[in-house]
Design an enzyme around this catalytic site. Structure first.
Site, mmCIF file in Angstrom:
data_model
loop_
_atom_site.group_PDB
_atom_site.id
_atom_site.type_symbol
_atom_site.label_atom_id
_atom_site.label_comp_id
_atom_site.label_asym_id
_atom_site.label_seq_id
_atom_site.Cartn_x
_atom_site.Cartn_y
_atom_site.Cartn_z
ATOM 1 N N ASP A 77 0.839 -1.202 0.000
ATOM 2 C CA ASP A 77 0.000 0.000 0.000
ATOM 3 C C ASP A 77 0.875 1.253 0.000
ATOM 4 O OD1 ASP A 77 -2.412 -1.336 0.012
ATOM 5 O OD2 ASP A 77 -2.632 -1.281 2.189
ATOM 6 N N PRO A 78 0.386 2.343 -0.582
ATOM 7 C CA PRO A 78 1.183 3.581 -0.609
ATOM 8 C C PRO A 78 1.663 4.041 0.759
ATOM 9 C CG PRO A 78 -0.682 3.771 -2.088
ATOM 10 C CD PRO A 78 -0.867 2.484 -1.342
#
Length: 266
Positions: free
Chosen positions: A51-52
């Site tokens: 995930d970012p």
């Protein structure tokens, strides 16, 4: 390494920074390879999206090593991070503002420990709506960013995941007497933005717990945060996440994005 060695197959263990997408990290490595070897066409991909707002180990496969992506993705993974209790966000992490507060004075280390066994073994887990899983051929996050409160997005289908170990490594109690900050209202246009990846703040009055989880392929730690909050009759979200291990690869052996060219020439 030589160009031929690179094309024969190399797995580059990279320490992905927070607020970078996995796609952005791969693109930076692709540019470094082009500069180093003057290559225009080669195969490259990664073995498992981070995930970012997560940091840590991202395995980037180059050349014939791309054939190993499925094998590497199936490896056992180890994560560490922090859960925040007494509040929720729509995406279960800090990419979206807090949307609700919940009671948390009853949450203690003992209560937290008593809830952990239900998360071990084979668990039916619903992926986050802000994720890349597909619903009727469309990415879940696309549904999430196209719908409104009056027209909720369809939820992803539950799937079995394996959780081998779940350890709470620290607990910091909150202050139930404190006044929580006001909720931040976001409009639909803001919710539709893709990969904006803002980093929200954690209200300091909320309790927090650090954790370490060893799990199998496809496990969403953000979903564990959501489900743990429900199990404690409260709410919870993820404020920090780091992937420490994928199969035989460890974060301690990873290189930063700025060190990739030196890795290629070693």
């Amino acid at each position: 390494m030589t160009q031929d060695e690179l094309l024969q197959g190399v797995v580059i263990p990279v320490d992905k920074p927070r607020q970078w997408t996995s796609f952005q990290a791969v693109n930076k490595i692709k540019a470094a390879i082009r500069r180093t070897f003057d290559l225009k066409k080669f195969k490259i991909g990664h073995a498992g999206t981070l995930d970012p707002l997560a940091s840590g180990l991202l395995l980037v496969c180059v050349g014939k090593a791309t054939k190993r992506i499925d094998e590497l993705q199936s490896g056992t993974k180890v994560y560490s991070g922090t859960f925040v209790f007494g509040a929720t966000t729509p995406c279960y992490d800090l990419e979206r503002p807090i949307d609700a507060y919940y009671p948390f004075a009853h949450i203690s280390p003992a209560l937290l420990q008593s809830a952990l066994p239900q998360f071990l073994g084979t668990v039916q887990q619903v992926p986050p709506i802000f994720s890349a899983v597909k619903i009727d051929g469309q990415r879940a996050y696309q549904y999430a960013r196209q719908t409104s409160a009056d027209e909720p997005a369809p939820m992803p289908t539950p799937k079995p995941v394996q959780i081998y170990d779940f350890e709470i490594t620290a607990f910091r109690p909150g202050d139930p007497a404190a006044t929580p900050p006001p909720l931040v209202q976001t409009d639909l246009a803001d919710a539709r933005r893709l990969y904006d990846n803002p980093l929200g703040t954690v209200p300091q009055h909320l309790p927090q717990a650090d954790f370490r989880i060893r799990c199998g392929k496809g496990t969403y730690i953000r979903s564990i945060a959501r489900d743990l909050g429900l199990a404690l009759n409260s709410g919870a979200f993820l404020s920090a996440l780091c992937r420490e291990q994928v199969g035989q690869y460890h974060l301690a052996d990873a290189v930063s994005l700025d060190e990739v060219e030196r890795f290629l020439l070693s």
